[in-house]
Write a protein that holds these residues in place. Structure first.
Motif, PDB file in Angstrom:
ATOM      1  N   GLU A 151       0.817  -1.215   0.000  1.00  0.00           N
ATOM      2  CA  GLU A 151       0.000   0.000   0.000  1.00  0.00           C
ATOM      3  C   GLU A 151       0.852   1.267   0.000  1.00  0.00           C
ATOM      4  O   GLU A 151       0.308   2.378   0.015  1.00  0.00           O
ATOM      5  N   ALA A 152       2.163   1.114  -0.017  1.00  0.00           N
ATOM      6  CA  ALA A 152       3.049   2.286   0.021  1.00  0.00           C
ATOM      7  C   ALA A 152       3.104   2.954  -1.345  1.00  0.00           C
ATOM      8  O   ALA A 152       3.207   2.277  -2.368  1.00  0.00           O
ATOM      9  N   PRO A 153       3.053   4.266  -1.404  1.00  0.00           N
ATOM     10  CA  PRO A 153       3.106   4.970  -2.689  1.00  0.00           C
ATOM     11  C   PRO A 153       4.542   5.086  -3.198  1.00  0.00           C
ATOM     12  O   PRO A 153       5.510   4.948  -2.440  1.00  0.00           O
ATOM     13  N   THR A 154       4.661   5.355  -4.465  1.00  0.00           N
ATOM     14  CA  THR A 154       5.973   5.636  -5.038  1.00  0.00           C
ATOM     15  C   THR A 154       6.619   6.800  -4.288  1.00  0.00           C
ATOM     16  O   THR A 154       5.971   7.802  -4.012  1.00  0.00           O
ATOM     17  N   GLY A 155       7.878   6.622  -3.943  1.00  0.00           N
ATOM     18  CA  GLY A 155       8.592   7.645  -3.195  1.00  0.00           C
ATOM     19  C   GLY A 155       8.648   7.399  -1.705  1.00  0.00           C
ATOM     20  O   GLY A 155       9.417   8.048  -1.001  1.00  0.00           O
ATOM     21  N   HIS A 156       7.835   6.464  -1.214  1.00  0.00           N
ATOM     22  CA  HIS A 156       7.840   6.205   0.224  1.00  0.00           C
ATOM     23  C   HIS A 156       9.165   5.576   0.642  1.00  0.00           C
ATOM     24  O   HIS A 156       9.670   4.658   0.008  1.00  0.00           O
ATOM     25  N   ALA A 157       9.729   6.079   1.724  1.00  0.00           N
ATOM     26  CA  ALA A 157      10.951   5.517   2.299  1.00  0.00           C
ATOM     27  C   ALA A 157      10.672   5.111   3.732  1.00  0.00           C
ATOM     28  O   ALA A 157       9.992   5.834   4.474  1.00  0.00           O
ATOM     29  N   GLY A 158      11.149   3.958   4.121  1.00  0.00           N
ATOM     30  CA  GLY A 158      10.920   3.493   5.481  1.00  0.00           C
ATOM     31  C   GLY A 158      11.788   2.305   5.812  1.00  0.00           C
ATOM     32  O   GLY A 158      12.598   1.853   5.004  1.00  0.00           O
ATOM     33  N   ARG A 159      11.569   1.808   6.997  1.00  0.00           N
ATOM     34  CA  ARG A 159      12.309   0.646   7.500  1.00  0.00           C
ATOM     35  C   ARG A 159      11.364  -0.542   7.600  1.00  0.00           C
ATOM     36  O   ARG A 159      10.222  -0.398   8.043  1.00  0.00           O
ATOM     37  N   VAL A 160      11.819  -1.700   7.169  1.00  0.00           N
ATOM     38  CA  VAL A 160      11.001  -2.910   7.308  1.00  0.00           C
ATOM     39  C   VAL A 160      10.845  -3.220   8.793  1.00  0.00           C
ATOM     40  O   VAL A 160      11.830  -3.389   9.519  1.00  0.00           O
ATOM     41  N   ILE A 161       9.600  -3.267   9.244  1.00  0.00           N
ATOM     42  CA  ILE A 161       9.314  -3.580  10.639  1.00  0.00           C
ATOM     43  C   ILE A 161       9.100  -5.074  10.819  1.00  0.00           C
ATOM     44  O   ILE A 161       9.633  -5.694  11.738  1.00  0.00           O
ATOM     45  N   ARG A 162       8.319  -5.647   9.908  1.00  0.00           N
ATOM     46  CA  ARG A 162       7.866  -7.013  10.116  1.00  0.00           C
ATOM     47  C   ARG A 162       7.580  -7.692   8.790  1.00  0.00           C
ATOM     48  O   ARG A 162       7.140  -7.045   7.832  1.00  0.00           O
ATOM     49  N   ARG A 176      17.078 -14.074   0.012  1.00  0.00           N
ATOM     50  CA  ARG A 176      17.990 -14.021  -1.126  1.00  0.00           C
ATOM     51  C   ARG A 176      18.152 -12.592  -1.643  1.00  0.00           C
ATOM     52  O   ARG A 176      19.202 -12.230  -2.177  1.00  0.00           O
ATOM     53  N   ALA A 177      17.108 -11.784  -1.479  1.00  0.00           N
ATOM     54  CA  ALA A 177      17.164 -10.389  -1.921  1.00  0.00           C
ATOM     55  C   ALA A 177      17.703  -9.456  -0.841  1.00  0.00           C
ATOM     56  O   ALA A 177      17.717  -8.237  -1.028  1.00  0.00           O
ATOM     57  N   ALA A 178      18.165 -10.035   0.282  1.00  0.00           N
ATOM     58  CA  ALA A 178      18.711  -9.262   1.396  1.00  0.00           C
ATOM     59  C   ALA A 178      17.691  -8.286   1.973  1.00  0.00           C
ATOM     60  O   ALA A 178      18.018  -7.161   2.355  1.00  0.00           O
ATOM     61  N   ILE A 179      16.436  -8.719   2.042  1.00  0.00           N
ATOM     62  CA  ILE A 179      15.371  -7.915   2.630  1.00  0.00           C
ATOM     63  C   ILE A 179      14.907  -8.603   3.909  1.00  0.00           C
ATOM     64  O   ILE A 179      14.521  -9.771   3.898  1.00  0.00           O
ATOM     65  N   GLY A 180      14.963  -7.886   5.011  1.00  0.00           N
ATOM     66  CA  GLY A 180      14.529  -8.437   6.289  1.00  0.00           C
ATOM     67  C   GLY A 180      14.182  -7.329   7.249  1.00  0.00           C
ATOM     68  O   GLY A 180      14.303  -6.135   6.922  1.00  0.00           O
ATOM     69  N   PRO A 181      13.734  -7.668   8.453  1.00  0.00           N
ATOM     70  CA  PRO A 181      13.439  -6.641   9.449  1.00  0.00           C
ATOM     71  C   PRO A 181      14.652  -5.735   9.670  1.00  0.00           C
ATOM     72  O   PRO A 181      15.776  -6.211   9.823  1.00  0.00           O
ATOM     73  N   GLY A 182      14.418  -4.440   9.649  1.00  0.00           N
ATOM     74  CA  GLY A 182      15.492  -3.478   9.790  1.00  0.00           C
ATOM     75  C   GLY A 182      16.019  -2.939   8.478  1.00  0.00           C
ATOM     76  O   GLY A 182      16.707  -1.909   8.465  1.00  0.00           O
ATOM     77  N   SER A 183      15.700  -3.597   7.361  1.00  0.00           N
ATOM     78  CA  SER A 183      16.159  -3.111   6.063  1.00  0.00           C
ATOM     79  C   SER A 183      15.533  -1.757   5.746  1.00  0.00           C
ATOM     80  O   SER A 183      14.327  -1.558   5.930  1.00  0.00           O
ATOM     81  N   GLU A 184      16.341  -0.823   5.261  1.00  0.00           N
ATOM     82  CA  GLU A 184      15.835   0.456   4.791  1.00  0.00           C
ATOM     83  C   GLU A 184      15.445   0.308   3.318  1.00  0.00           C
ATOM     84  O   GLU A 184      16.230  -0.192   2.510  1.00  0.00           O
ATOM     85  N   VAL A 185      14.217   0.690   2.991  1.00  0.00           N
ATOM     86  CA  VAL A 185      13.742   0.530   1.616  1.00  0.00           C
ATOM     87  C   VAL A 185      13.168   1.840   1.101  1.00  0.00           C
ATOM     88  O   VAL A 185      12.673   2.672   1.869  1.00  0.00           O
ATOM     89  N   HIS A 186      13.232   1.995  -0.202  1.00  0.00           N
ATOM     90  CA  HIS A 186      12.685   3.173  -0.872  1.00  0.00           C
ATOM     91  C   HIS A 186      11.899   2.686  -2.079  1.00  0.00           C
ATOM     92  O   HIS A 186      12.436   1.968  -2.929  1.00  0.00           O
ATOM     93  N   VAL A 187      10.611   3.029  -2.123  1.00  0.00           N
ATOM     94  CA  VAL A 187       9.744   2.584  -3.212  1.00  0.00           C
ATOM     95  C   VAL A 187      10.000   3.455  -4.440  1.00  0.00           C
ATOM     96  O   VAL A 187       9.787   4.669  -4.411  1.00  0.00           O
ATOM     97  N   THR A 188      10.449   2.809  -5.519  1.00  0.00           N
ATOM     98  CA  THR A 188      10.764   3.564  -6.734  1.00  0.00           C
ATOM     99  C   THR A 188       9.689   3.448  -7.800  1.00  0.00           C
ATOM    100  O   THR A 188       9.601   4.295  -8.690  1.00  0.00           O
ATOM    101  N   ASP A 189       8.871   2.401  -7.730  1.00  0.00           N
ATOM    102  CA  ASP A 189       7.808   2.235  -8.736  1.00  0.00           C
ATOM    103  C   ASP A 189       6.781   1.249  -8.210  1.00  0.00           C
ATOM    104  O   ASP A 189       7.121   0.285  -7.516  1.00  0.00           O
ATOM    105  N   VAL A 190       5.522   1.490  -8.532  1.00  0.00           N
ATOM    106  CA  VAL A 190       4.435   0.596  -8.139  1.00  0.00           C
ATOM    107  C   VAL A 190       3.640   0.232  -9.380  1.00  0.00           C
ATOM    108  O   VAL A 190       3.215   1.113 -10.138  1.00  0.00           O
ATOM    109  N   SER A 191       3.465  -1.077  -9.616  1.00  0.00           N
ATOM    110  CA  SER A 191       2.670  -1.548 -10.744  1.00  0.00           C
ATOM    111  C   SER A 191       1.865  -2.757 -10.296  1.00  0.00           C
ATOM    112  O   SER A 191       2.112  -3.310  -9.216  1.00  0.00           O
ATOM    113  N   PRO A 192       0.880  -3.193 -11.092  1.00  0.00           N
ATOM    114  CA  PRO A 192       0.108  -4.367 -10.704  1.00  0.00           C
ATOM    115  C   PRO A 192       0.952  -5.628 -10.570  1.00  0.00           C
ATOM    116  O   PRO A 192       0.570  -6.572  -9.870  1.00  0.00           O
TER     117      PRO A 192
END
Length: 221
Positions: A151-162, A176-192
């Motif tokens: 549900e995050a919009p393009t441009g949203h930046a945050g930390r993975v909580i759970r 494998r993608a190195a994504i886990g709790p604590g990872s800092e992420v930035h949404v660059t594009d949203v598509s179906p």
């Protein structure tokens, strides 16, 4: 003193609690039956039993809500479950995609004494391997504003909580993608078809997260 709840009652209480931990809609008997994999008639009888013990509030055909006493007991079993998951990962060599079912069994067998020893050995962890907050012994539990990555919009930046532990394959893909709790992420594009994000300091490299995975990831709001 009230009798300790049976494993079945503990499972019901934990499921009712977990349903509203990350969203606000109360659980209905039909949804409860689906989550537990039991017949609706079994849910009806168990809810009546729990209501008689003062653990839930329920009106016919309506939602099931925990009372204060029910929430206290639910948090106690949630604490056991999440501490056991953390112990299995840190001390027993389990992967974070392997611990949920094991903890489902052990949470009903671990004594308070052993649980306290596990908590002490682990250094009083605040969160389990999936990022879920571990309730304190007094029943308090940490929380912070969040939203689903889906549900995050393009441009949203945050930390993975759970990250939900319900689908082990999603957990393996995210690891494998190195994504886990604590990872800092930035949404660059949203598509179906995917949510594209950059992770941490990956120098602009993007990762395409499937809709199913994006619906299993909670990030800071």
């Amino acid at each position: 003193m009230p009798a300790a709840p049976s494993p079945a009652i503990e499972d019901y209480l934990k499921t009712v609690y977990a349903h509203t931990e990350w969203q606000s809609d109360p659980i209905t008997p039909s949804v409860l039956a689906g989550k537990l994999g039991v017949a609706p008639s079994s849910v009806t009888e168990m809810v009546k039993k729990m209501a008689a013990q003062g653990l839930v509030q329920h009106v016919p055909y309506g939602a099931v809500r925990l009372t204060d006493a029910g929430r206290e007991r639910a948090l106690a079993v949630v604490r056991r479950h999440r501490l056991i998951e953390t112990w299995l990962v840190r001390e027993m060599g389990y992967g974070w995609d392997e611990v949920h079912d094991e903890a489902e069994v052990l949470e009903h067998a671990v004594s308070d004494r052993l649980l306290e020893a596990i908590d002490d050995r682990l250094g009083r962890p605040a969160r389990d391997p999936h990022g879920d907050a571990i309730p304190a012994a007094d029943g308090s539990i940490a929380s912070e504003p969040f939203l689903l990555l889906a549900e995050a919009p393009t441009g949203h930046a945050g930390r993975v909580i759970r990250i939900s532990d319900r689908d082990p394959e999603i957990l393996r893909d995210l690891e494998r993608a190195a994504i886990g709790p604590g990872s800092e992420v930035h949404v660059t594009d949203v598509s179906p078809d995917a949510v594209s994000i950059t992770v941490g300091d990956r120098a602009g490299a993007t990762v395409a997260v499937s809709p199913a995975a994006a619906a299993a990831i909670w990030v800071t709001a």
